[in-house]
Design an enzyme around this catalytic site. Structure first.
Site, PDB file in Angstrom:
ATOM      1  N   TRP A  20       1.170  -1.411   0.179  1.00  0.00           N
ATOM      2  CA  TRP A  20       0.099  -0.312  -0.077  1.00  0.00           C
ATOM      3  C   TRP A  20       0.660   0.995   0.530  1.00  0.00           C
ATOM      4  O   TRP A  20       0.848   2.274  -0.542  1.00  0.00           O
ATOM      5  CB  TRP A  20      -1.330   0.018   1.251  1.00  0.00           C
ATOM      6  CG  TRP A  20      -0.712   0.172   2.421  1.00  0.00           C
ATOM      7  CD1 TRP A  20       0.319   0.151   3.847  1.00  0.00           C
ATOM      8  CD2 TRP A  20      -0.278  -2.050   3.048  1.00  0.00           C
ATOM      9  NE1 TRP A  20       0.881  -0.629   4.593  1.00  0.00           N
ATOM     10  CE2 TRP A  20       0.666  -1.680   3.838  1.00  0.00           C
ATOM     11  CE3 TRP A  20      -0.833  -3.112   2.136  1.00  0.00           C
ATOM     12  CZ2 TRP A  20       0.901  -2.758   4.787  1.00  0.00           C
ATOM     13  CZ3 TRP A  20      -0.605  -3.821   3.449  1.00  0.00           C
ATOM     14  CH2 TRP A  20       0.143  -3.816   4.432  1.00  0.00           C
ATOM     15  N   ARG A  21       2.069   1.208   0.201  1.00  0.00           N
ATOM     16  CA  ARG A  21       3.268   2.114  -0.060  1.00  0.00           C
ATOM     17  C   ARG A  21       3.505   2.306  -1.469  1.00  0.00           C
ATOM     18  O   ARG A  21       3.670   3.525  -1.955  1.00  0.00           O
ATOM     19  CB  ARG A  21       4.141   2.122   1.215  1.00  0.00           C
ATOM     20  CG  ARG A  21       3.958   2.461   2.982  1.00  0.00           C
ATOM     21  CD  ARG A  21       5.199   2.167   3.304  1.00  0.00           C
ATOM     22  NE  ARG A  21       4.405   2.342   4.697  1.00  0.00           N
ATOM     23  CZ  ARG A  21       5.392   2.013   6.021  1.00  0.00           C
ATOM     24  NH1 ARG A  21       6.493   1.040   5.227  1.00  0.00           N
ATOM     25  NH2 ARG A  21       4.545   1.795   6.689  1.00  0.00           N
ATOM     26  N   GLU A  33      -6.318   0.674   5.308  1.00  0.00           N
ATOM     27  CA  GLU A  33      -5.995   1.266   7.171  1.00  0.00           C
ATOM     28  C   GLU A  33      -7.074   0.492   7.279  1.00  0.00           C
ATOM     29  O   GLU A  33      -7.178   0.431   9.017  1.00  0.00           O
ATOM     30  CB  GLU A  33      -6.487   2.801   6.944  1.00  0.00           C
ATOM     31  CG  GLU A  33      -4.890   3.381   5.883  1.00  0.00           C
ATOM     32  CD  GLU A  33      -4.577   3.853   7.137  1.00  0.00           C
ATOM     33  OE1 GLU A  33      -3.929   2.654   8.659  1.00  0.00           O
ATOM     34  OE2 GLU A  33      -2.774   4.070   6.834  1.00  0.00           O
ATOM     35  N   GLN A  38      -7.065  -3.673  13.935  1.00  0.00           N
ATOM     36  CA  GLN A  38      -6.272  -3.915  14.774  1.00  0.00           C
ATOM     37  C   GLN A  38      -5.584  -4.925  14.318  1.00  0.00           C
ATOM     38  O   GLN A  38      -5.742  -6.695  14.383  1.00  0.00           O
ATOM     39  CB  GLN A  38      -7.895  -4.388  16.210  1.00  0.00           C
ATOM     40  CG  GLN A  38      -8.242  -3.357  16.498  1.00  0.00           C
ATOM     41  CD  GLN A  38      -7.316  -3.047  17.696  1.00  0.00           C
ATOM     42  OE1 GLN A  38      -7.570  -4.085  19.033  1.00  0.00           O
ATOM     43  NE2 GLN A  38      -6.790  -1.620  17.626  1.00  0.00           N
ATOM     44  N   LEU A  76      -9.703 -12.533   7.834  1.00  0.00           N
ATOM     45  CA  LEU A  76      -9.606 -11.463   8.382  1.00  0.00           C
ATOM     46  C   LEU A  76      -9.867 -11.037  10.152  1.00  0.00           C
ATOM     47  O   LEU A  76      -8.962  -9.933  10.935  1.00  0.00           O
ATOM     48  CB  LEU A  76      -9.175  -9.942   7.680  1.00  0.00           C
ATOM     49  CG  LEU A  76      -7.895  -9.874   6.747  1.00  0.00           C
ATOM     50  CD1 LEU A  76      -9.009  -8.589   6.065  1.00  0.00           C
ATOM     51  CD2 LEU A  76      -7.175  -9.244   7.361  1.00  0.00           C
ATOM     52  N   GLY A  77     -11.352 -10.972  10.826  1.00  0.00           N
ATOM     53  CA  GLY A  77     -11.517 -11.056  11.605  1.00  0.00           C
ATOM     54  C   GLY A  77     -12.549  -9.468  11.510  1.00  0.00           C
ATOM     55  O   GLY A  77     -12.399  -8.773  10.315  1.00  0.00           O
ATOM     56  N   TYR A  78     -13.485  -9.315  12.542  1.00  0.00           N
ATOM     57  CA  TYR A  78     -13.640  -7.900  12.536  1.00  0.00           C
ATOM     58  C   TYR A  78     -14.609  -7.839  11.319  1.00  0.00           C
ATOM     59  O   TYR A  78     -14.194  -6.821  10.167  1.00  0.00           O
ATOM     60  CB  TYR A  78     -12.935  -7.272  12.855  1.00  0.00           C
ATOM     61  CG  TYR A  78     -11.742  -6.636  14.688  1.00  0.00           C
ATOM     62  CD1 TYR A  78     -13.376  -6.846  15.625  1.00  0.00           C
ATOM     63  CD2 TYR A  78     -11.267  -6.913  15.075  1.00  0.00           C
ATOM     64  CE1 TYR A  78     -12.751  -6.976  16.907  1.00  0.00           C
ATOM     65  CE2 TYR A  78      -9.899  -6.446  15.832  1.00  0.00           C
ATOM     66  CZ  TYR A  78     -11.020  -6.381  16.725  1.00  0.00           C
ATOM     67  OH  TYR A  78     -10.925  -7.002  18.396  1.00  0.00           O
ATOM     68  N   TYR A 116      -8.750   7.932  13.446  1.00  0.00           N
ATOM     69  CA  TYR A 116      -7.863   7.433  13.021  1.00  0.00           C
ATOM     70  C   TYR A 116      -7.658   7.324  11.817  1.00  0.00           C
ATOM     71  O   TYR A 116      -6.596   7.855  11.120  1.00  0.00           O
ATOM     72  CB  TYR A 116      -7.052   6.064  14.041  1.00  0.00           C
ATOM     73  CG  TYR A 116      -6.068   5.236  12.953  1.00  0.00           C
ATOM     74  CD1 TYR A 116      -5.116   5.407  12.935  1.00  0.00           C
ATOM     75  CD2 TYR A 116      -7.052   4.396  12.256  1.00  0.00           C
ATOM     76  CE1 TYR A 116      -3.927   5.311  12.578  1.00  0.00           C
ATOM     77  CE2 TYR A 116      -5.557   3.802  11.279  1.00  0.00           C
ATOM     78  CZ  TYR A 116      -4.928   4.501  11.286  1.00  0.00           C
ATOM     79  OH  TYR A 116      -3.691   3.591  10.706  1.00  0.00           O
ATOM     80  N   ASP A 134      -2.711   5.407  16.450  1.00  0.00           N
ATOM     81  CA  ASP A 134      -3.310   4.071  16.719  1.00  0.00           C
ATOM     82  C   ASP A 134      -2.178   3.735  17.812  1.00  0.00           C
ATOM     83  O   ASP A 134      -1.565   4.159  18.787  1.00  0.00           O
ATOM     84  CB  ASP A 134      -3.215   3.129  15.312  1.00  0.00           C
ATOM     85  CG  ASP A 134      -1.845   3.025  15.087  1.00  0.00           C
ATOM     86  OD1 ASP A 134      -0.527   3.595  16.376  1.00  0.00           O
ATOM     87  OD2 ASP A 134      -0.715   2.672  14.393  1.00  0.00           O
ATOM     88  N   CYS A 204      13.345  12.125  24.155  1.00  0.00           N
ATOM     89  CA  CYS A 204      12.983  10.749  24.819  1.00  0.00           C
ATOM     90  C   CYS A 204      12.288  10.470  26.949  1.00  0.00           C
ATOM     91  O   CYS A 204      13.418  10.209  26.908  1.00  0.00           O
ATOM     92  CB  CYS A 204      12.700   9.085  24.482  1.00  0.00           C
ATOM     93  SG  CYS A 204      11.844   7.902  24.984  1.00  0.00           S
TER      94      CYS A 204
END
Length: 353
Positions: A20-21, A33, A38, A76-78, A116, A134, A204
């Site tokens: 996707w890049r 995305e 998740q 893939l779920g969800y 997001y 995220d 940091c």
DNA sequence: AAAACGGGGAT
DNA sequence: ATCCCAGTTTT
């Protein structure tokens, strides 16, 4: 150089080459995305190209039957993500002539697009200066700013979004956002962060205090209950296997499984609820979800299942099973009962016609 | 504010 | 076993 500049420089030198890049057009970015919500990069890879080949534009997805969309998403779920993306594609056709809107407010109004996803797609595909937050970015920023509270509480949440917003206010917001996520995925990892490789190590706060590994501090999740499920493996006169389609709402909505019910205990008598008669010993298959565990007792059975607990039933030859959107537990049950199926997430799965 | 919603890989 | 992940929606 600003922090955001440092991030972009690091990203350009160290980013992974992901599909996707290579193709940062709005539709592929959007699909990626949603799939990545998740869900780890490695899990998405086998699905992404196949999904876009089958649904190359929002209009193509909008025109497809939901069962084809679920079949492409199976494993893939969800699954609500797939339903929302399908619905959003139809909204894009109706409201925007089939073009993904170059407009954060219009995009955020689409199904399944939260803060997001809006920030990610609009910054990466269109260059809008919007933040993302995220799990990866949350961890990076909790450490960078030494946030000790549970980052899911409202007050730290706001501060983290504000910190992400400040970074995204940059000439290349899409790269800043992807740099933060990439950093969290490859360097600022949950355990054993590789601080010596981090472009933000000098500033940091958690590293300075020696507490990077301890952040973020999240509350523990509750234990999952175990639910007993009774299912039947039955064949018709042609030796095809009876499968049943789950309701369109709730867990595994619209997916196909062996006909069965949740029951108070294991027992062949519960098969009557789906119109089957069983016998012999059950094969036990366990499957863990986020919030519960299924203990599925699979019995050899006879008869024709009813639709009392399902939206449809059909008998499918073994060779055609992979064309359906089967549930994970159903795949495990079939394999445990000796039915040959492709091993994980059906890489040659063909669309249901 | 909390719960629902999948699945797999790392530890 | 537990935690976590390129989160959003519903209750």
């Amino acid at each position: 150089m600003s922090r955001a500049d440092e991030l972009v420089a690091w990203y350009r030198a160290h980013r992974r080459d992901l599909p996707w890049r290579r193709d940062p057009r709005p539709w592929p970015v959007w699909v990626s995305e949603i799939m990545l919500q998740q869900t780890r990069v490695e899990s998405v890879l086998p699905y992404f190209a196949r999904f876009l080949e089958r649904f190359p534009t929002p209009a193509a997805l909008a025109a497809a039957p939901i069962d084809d969309v679920l079949a492409a998403w199976a494993g893939l779920g969800y699954y609500r993500r797939a339903r929302h993306l399908h619905q959003a594609a139809q909204q894009v056709v109706e409201r925007h002539g089939g073009e993904v809107p170059d407009d954060p407010a219009a995009f955020a109004a689409l199904a399944g697009v939260g803060r997001y996803t809006c920030g990610a797609v609009q910054s990466i595909a269109f260059g809008h200066r919007l933040p993302v937050l995220d799990g990866n970015v949350e961890r990076v920023l909790c450490r960078l700013h030494r946030v000790e509270e549970d980052p899911r509480a409202p007050a730290p949440r706001r501060r983290l979004w504000d910190a992400a917003s400040a970074l995204a206010d940059h000439a290349h917001p899409g790269e800043v956002n992807q740099a933060l996520m990439e950093l969290g995925a490859t360097v600022c990892t949950p355990r054993s962060p590789r601080c010596l490789l981090c472009p933000l190590q000098a500033g940091c706060a958690a590293r300075a205090a020696g507490v990077a590994e301890a952040l973020p501090r999240k509350a523990k999740r509750k234990a999952r209950p175990t639910i007993t499920v009774v299912a039947g493996l039955a064949r018709d006169a042609d030796d095809a296997i009876w499968v049943a389609r789950r309701p369109d709402d709730g867990l595994l909505a619209g997916l196909w499984e062996l006909p069965g019910v949740e029951a108070p205990d294991a027992g062949v008598r519960h098969l009557a609820a789906v119109g089957l008669v069983g016998g012999g010993d059950a094969t036990l298959v366990e499957h863990g979800f986020t919030h519960r565990i299924w203990a599925v007792h699979v019995y050899r059975a006879r008869g024709t299942p009813t639709t009392a607990h399902h939206t449809a039933v059909r008998a499918v030859p073994e060779h055609a099973l992979p064309t359906l959107a089967l549930t994970g537990p159903a795949l495990k049950a079939l394999r445990a009962c000796g039915v040959a199926l492709p091993h994980r997430r059906g890489a040659g799965r063909k669309p249901l016609s």
